[in-house]
Design an enzyme around this catalytic site. Structure first.
Site, PDB file in Angstrom:
ATOM      1  N   HIS A 129      41.385  45.621  47.242  1.00 54.31           N
ATOM      2  CA  HIS A 129      40.926  45.169  48.530  1.00 54.31           C
ATOM      3  C   HIS A 129      40.594  43.550  48.981  1.00 54.31           C
ATOM      4  O   HIS A 129      40.868  43.372  49.647  1.00 54.31           O
ATOM      5  CB  HIS A 129      39.626  45.554  48.632  1.00 54.31           C
ATOM      6  CG  HIS A 129      37.853  44.477  48.564  1.00 54.31           C
ATOM      7  ND1 HIS A 129      37.966  45.003  46.758  1.00 54.31           N
ATOM      8  CD2 HIS A 129      37.886  43.480  48.417  1.00 54.31           C
ATOM      9  CE1 HIS A 129      37.204  43.777  46.428  1.00 54.31           C
ATOM     10  NE2 HIS A 129      37.014  42.919  47.483  1.00 54.31           N
ATOM     11  N   ASP A 159      41.411  50.035  42.887  1.00 51.20           N
ATOM     12  CA  ASP A 159      41.082  49.128  43.169  1.00 51.20           C
ATOM     13  C   ASP A 159      41.692  47.875  42.380  1.00 51.20           C
ATOM     14  O   ASP A 159      40.612  46.582  42.467  1.00 51.20           O
ATOM     15  CB  ASP A 159      39.146  48.670  43.742  1.00 51.20           C
ATOM     16  CG  ASP A 159      38.774  47.310  44.715  1.00 51.20           C
ATOM     17  OD1 ASP A 159      40.347  47.212  45.431  1.00 51.20           O
ATOM     18  OD2 ASP A 159      37.768  46.793  44.286  1.00 51.20           O
ATOM     19  N   SER A 234      35.812  38.321  44.332  1.00 50.60           N
ATOM     20  CA  SER A 234      36.674  39.327  43.842  1.00 50.60           C
ATOM     21  C   SER A 234      37.992  39.201  43.317  1.00 50.60           C
ATOM     22  O   SER A 234      39.167  38.547  43.314  1.00 50.60           O
ATOM     23  CB  SER A 234      36.782  40.173  45.173  1.00 50.60           C
ATOM     24  OG  SER A 234      36.180  40.674  45.610  1.00 50.60           O
TER      25      SER A 234
END
Length: 387
Positions: A129, A159, A234
């Protein structure tokens, strides 16, 4: 006369003593005594030793070993679609907020995340993402150097994304740990670039292992931690106190977009599996049978007159022409076992089937019309999922 001389002597002695006390208190160096010099020198040497040695309980060595391998990722795109996976119609869902949050509906859109160098050739791990739909990806190294990155491949269902930069004299790649050595209660450190302020380290413990049913990814087996993780983390590293990579930070549970002490990292064993597949083939190949499964609720168990302790999956629908259809599976079948292993819920079934290679024969134990039945057929290849 004698009394007067004695009084003058006493006054002189008193004044000298007072002066001596003032000097030793305010200007001890004026006295230049051997004892004073020795005390000052010993204190100075002791302070130098304390500065050069690590503080008790410090994780400095672990951070020193791993931090240079953590990079900052800056992405941009020219469309008006946000890079972050957040559904604005579901603001109440705390899992809709990923680390780097919403991006403004303007051109160009830019966002940030983190990544980890895992090979001397410049291979970098991050989240799917973070780089999804990006037109341009810039990597900033620990020493300030910047490079353009290309995408080798990514897997939206876990992911995970794999990038590569062409650079010389890269920092030492991070050491990959072993998830079997990670236990609940272990101290862990999260490294990333929260809010774009620069490389930041936070600490916490492993709160849980094997966390699934979170509703973030298709395949879930998260390490849960209370180490502070914020927007920009992230794709960053979750390390143990030896400096080994044990997970890739991916999401937080939050009602306000900031850390609330519940963060999730993809464990290194799953990361390695996906990375190796991407490096070898450019993607991830998984098994698939072509059914629509449904968890067995107490209501369904009673309605279908099954034993109350029944564990399994209801087949709601079967894709025409799919592997399950060709193998003889029907709607309303109850899947009890896959290759002699009990299936408890949809996630369990999904994981067991996806771990198999397309073309492998798989055995199913079913209940059909209140009778047990065994089926065996070859599974197919899981279709590519929309990102």
């Amino acid at each position: 006369m004698l009394n007067r001389l004695w009084l003058l002597f006493a006054q002189a002695v008193t004044i000298l003593i007072a002066v001596w006390f003032v000097l030793i208190t305010l200007k001890p160096e004026w006295l230049a005594g051997a004892n004073v010099t020795t005390i000052v020198d010993s204190v100075t040497l002791k302070e130098r030793d304390d500065v050069s040695s690590p503080n008790p309980g410090s994780y400095h060595e672990a951070v020193k070993k791993s931090m240079p391998a953590v990079v900052n990722i800056f992405t941009s795109k020219s469309t008006k679609q946000p890079l972050a996976r957040k559904d604005k119609n579901k603001k109440s869902d705390p899992f809709n907020q990923f680390f780097f949050g919403d991006t403004p509906d303007a051109e160009p859109i830019s966002s940030l995340g983190s990544g980890v160098i895992v090979s001397p050739e410049g291979v970098i791990l991050t989240n799917h993402h973070v780089i999804r739909d990006a037109d341009d990806i810039d990597i900033a190294l620990y020493d300030g150097r910047k490079y353009k990155a290309k995408i080798i491949g990514s897997d939206p269902e876990t992911d995970i994304a794999v990038l590569k930069i062409d650079a010389k004299q890269l920092p030492n790649p991070i050491t990959l740990g072993n998830v079997n050595s990670v236990h609940v209660g272990d101290v862990v450190l999260a490294i990333g670039n929260p809010f774009g302020v620069g490389e930041t380290v936070t600490s916490g413990i492993v709160s849980a292992m094997g966390r699934d049913h979170v509703g973030i990814n298709t395949f879930e087996n998260f390490i849960q931690t209370d180490a502070a993780i914020n927007p920009g983390n992230s794709g960053g590293a979750l390390i143990d106190t030896r400096g080994n990579l044990i997970g890739i930070n991916t999401a937080i549970y939050s009602n306000n977009g900031g850390s609330m002490g519940i963060g999730f990292a993809i464990p290194i064993n799953l990361v390695k599996q996906v990375m190796q597949s991407i490096l070898k083939t450019g993607g991830v190949t998984r098994g698939w049978i072509g059914i629509e499964p449904q968890n067995l609720s107490h209501e369904l168990i009673n309605l279908m007159r099954l034993p109350k302790n029944t564990e399994g999956i209801l087949v709601s629908a079967v894709l025409e022409g799919g592997p399950a259809d060709r193998g003889g599976m029907n709607p309303k079948d109850i899947i009890l076992e896959v290759n002699n292993v009990t299936v408890r819920d949809i996630g369990d079934l999904l994981n067991k089937v996806s771990e198999l290679n397309p073309g492998d024969a798989v055995d199913f134990k079913l209940i059909r019309n209140s009778k047990e039945l065994n089926l065996s057929f070859r599974i197919g290849k899981r279709p590519k999922q929309k990102t």
